[in-house]
Design an enzyme around this catalytic site. Sequence first.
Site, mmCIF file in Angstrom:
data_model
loop_
_atom_site.group_PDB
_atom_site.id
_atom_site.type_symbol
_atom_site.label_atom_id
_atom_site.label_comp_id
_atom_site.label_asym_id
_atom_site.label_seq_id
_atom_site.Cartn_x
_atom_site.Cartn_y
_atom_site.Cartn_z
ATOM 1 N N ARG A 1 33.178 87.027 32.058
ATOM 2 C CA ARG A 1 33.580 86.243 33.243
ATOM 3 C C ARG A 1 34.547 87.057 34.093
ATOM 4 O O ARG A 1 35.450 87.708 33.580
ATOM 5 C CB ARG A 1 34.250 84.938 32.809
ATOM 6 C CG ARG A 1 34.878 84.199 33.977
ATOM 7 C CD ARG A 1 35.062 82.728 33.728
ATOM 8 N NE ARG A 1 35.984 82.413 32.651
ATOM 9 C CZ ARG A 1 36.240 81.167 32.253
ATOM 10 N NH1 ARG A 1 35.642 80.141 32.824
ATOM 11 N NH2 ARG A 1 37.084 80.952 31.278
ATOM 12 N N ARG B 1 40.375 87.258 33.548
ATOM 13 C CA ARG B 1 41.566 86.418 33.342
ATOM 14 C C ARG B 1 42.249 86.800 32.039
ATOM 15 O O ARG B 1 41.583 87.075 31.047
ATOM 16 C CB ARG B 1 41.127 84.949 33.264
ATOM 17 C CG ARG B 1 41.106 84.254 34.586
ATOM 18 C CD ARG B 1 40.373 82.930 34.557
ATOM 19 N NE ARG B 1 40.740 82.039 33.455
ATOM 20 C CZ ARG B 1 40.184 80.843 33.277
ATOM 21 N NH1 ARG B 1 39.268 80.398 34.123
ATOM 22 N NH2 ARG B 1 40.531 80.082 32.278
ATOM 23 N N ARG C 1 41.561 79.431 22.101
ATOM 24 C CA ARG C 1 41.115 78.366 23.011
ATOM 25 C C ARG C 1 39.962 77.581 22.389
ATOM 26 O O ARG C 1 39.875 76.371 22.565
ATOM 27 C CB ARG C 1 40.702 78.968 24.355
ATOM 28 C CG ARG C 1 41.882 79.559 25.100
ATOM 29 C CD ARG C 1 41.457 80.300 26.323
ATOM 30 N NE ARG C 1 40.961 79.413 27.364
ATOM 31 C CZ ARG C 1 40.268 79.819 28.418
ATOM 32 N NH1 ARG C 1 39.986 81.085 28.573
ATOM 33 N NH2 ARG C 1 39.877 78.954 29.313
HETATM 34 P P1 ADP Z 1 34.083 76.870 32.270
HETATM 35 O O1 ADP Z 1 34.448 76.318 33.623
HETATM 36 O O2 ADP Z 1 33.388 75.855 31.406
HETATM 37 O O3 ADP Z 1 35.231 77.519 31.565
HETATM 38 P P2 ADP Z 1 32.542 78.835 33.797
HETATM 39 O O4 ADP Z 1 31.753 77.957 34.722
HETATM 40 O O5 ADP Z 1 33.659 79.616 34.378
HETATM 41 O O6 ADP Z 1 33.007 78.013 32.489
HETATM 42 O O7 ADP Z 1 31.497 79.824 33.088
HETATM 43 C C1 ADP Z 1 31.935 80.811 32.144
HETATM 44 C C2 ADP Z 1 31.202 82.132 32.391
HETATM 45 O O8 ADP Z 1 29.825 81.981 32.054
HETATM 46 C C3 ADP Z 1 31.245 82.583 33.851
HETATM 47 O O9 ADP Z 1 31.333 83.994 33.856
HETATM 48 C C4 ADP Z 1 29.915 82.108 34.420
HETATM 49 O O10 ADP Z 1 29.481 82.952 35.500
HETATM 50 C C5 ADP Z 1 28.989 82.207 33.216
HETATM 51 N N1 ADP Z 1 27.977 81.136 33.172
HETATM 52 C C6 ADP Z 1 28.105 79.844 33.593
HETATM 53 N N2 ADP Z 1 26.975 79.145 33.376
HETATM 54 C C7 ADP Z 1 26.106 80.007 32.782
HETATM 55 C C8 ADP Z 1 24.752 79.906 32.304
HETATM 56 N N3 ADP Z 1 24.079 78.739 32.374
HETATM 57 N N4 ADP Z 1 24.194 81.006 31.748
HETATM 58 C C9 ADP Z 1 24.889 82.178 31.664
HETATM 59 N N5 ADP Z 1 26.142 82.347 32.097
HETATM 60 C C10 ADP Z 1 26.754 81.289 32.653
HETATM 61 P P1 AMP Z 2 40.335 76.307 32.512
HETATM 62 O O1 AMP Z 2 40.407 76.982 33.829
HETATM 63 O O2 AMP Z 2 39.788 74.908 32.609
HETATM 64 O O3 AMP Z 2 39.616 77.126 31.468
HETATM 65 O O4 AMP Z 2 41.848 76.127 32.007
HETATM 66 C C1 AMP Z 2 42.661 77.252 31.737
HETATM 67 C C2 AMP Z 2 43.878 76.826 30.944
HETATM 68 O O5 AMP Z 2 44.663 75.888 31.705
HETATM 69 C C3 AMP Z 2 43.598 76.118 29.618
HETATM 70 O O6 AMP Z 2 43.342 77.015 28.547
HETATM 71 C C4 AMP Z 2 44.896 75.326 29.422
HETATM 72 O O7 AMP Z 2 45.948 76.154 28.969
HETATM 73 C C5 AMP Z 2 45.236 74.904 30.849
HETATM 74 N N1 AMP Z 2 44.627 73.590 31.182
HETATM 75 C C6 AMP Z 2 43.663 73.342 32.106
HETATM 76 N N2 AMP Z 2 43.362 72.039 32.133
HETATM 77 C C7 AMP Z 2 44.157 71.428 31.208
HETATM 78 C C8 AMP Z 2 44.311 70.095 30.725
HETATM 79 N N3 AMP Z 2 43.570 69.082 31.215
HETATM 80 N N4 AMP Z 2 45.221 69.870 29.765
HETATM 81 C C9 AMP Z 2 45.968 70.847 29.252
HETATM 82 N N5 AMP Z 2 45.865 72.131 29.629
HETATM 83 C C10 AMP Z 2 44.968 72.428 30.596
#
Ligand code: ADP
Ligand code: AMP
Length: 214
Positions: free
Chosen positions: A127, A160, A171
Amino acid sequence: MKIIMLGAPGAGKGTQAKMLADKYDIPHISTGDIFRANIKNGTELGTKAKEYMDKGLLVPDELTCDLVVDRIKQDDCAKGYILDGFPRTIPQAECLDNALNAMNDKIDYAVNVDVPDENIIKRMSGRRACVGCGATYHIVYNPTKEEGICDRCGKELILRDDDKPETVENRLNVYHEQTQPLIDYYNNKGVLQEVDGTKDMQEVFDAIVAVLEA
Ligand code: ADP
Ligand code: AMP
């Protein structure tokens, strides 16, 4: 339409939430994005949240719930919204329910994007996030036209800090312990919908839209 996206970190919640927000013209509310914006702007909330985020831990419920409750009361949420990354604990879900009850409102769907842990590791390590607009890509599954540069705003892409392998493992543990129980919570309320998140992005999107429009 009021929708909650459930799923492990890296399952594709944000990717799908952005596509749904565009299709239905409703706000995409990501608590992760809100915390990252606060960190970037050097706010007190950002400083507190960063401590937990860097370790792969959840930010405490008391710093999270009011933020979302205030956000969903804003005018642009009247038609609906997509919550991405919230709730992540049972107390957060209860806090949201209490707020919705007081507004005489309810969640329509909780969509669980189901992806096994093995796939998650690959997704998170590939990602890349834009430092400017927060758009997310994947070096293999969703690459930018020019390597390392955001298609949308032309700014630089980064891995990130909390997507580094040592933090991802934490996580995932936190997800299984604290967030996965929400699947049963929303199933018991009769609003849970499951989609196979291992399919490609468009297929996952089509499956979600089919559920929402059934
Ligand atoms: P989340 O919001 O659940 O943490 P993301 O939407 O950021 O996840 O997706 C995590 C990573 O996987 C990103 O790099 C994204 O581009 C990729 N990704 C998302 N959906 C798919 C999919 N269906 N197949 C392959 N890669 C994906
Ligand atoms: P995300 O972008 O959703 O993957 O969130 C990144 C990080 O933000 C997580 O690993 C948590 O540390 C924090 N975070 C985001 N949403 C929440 C939530 N609803 N409750 C607690 N921590 C959160």
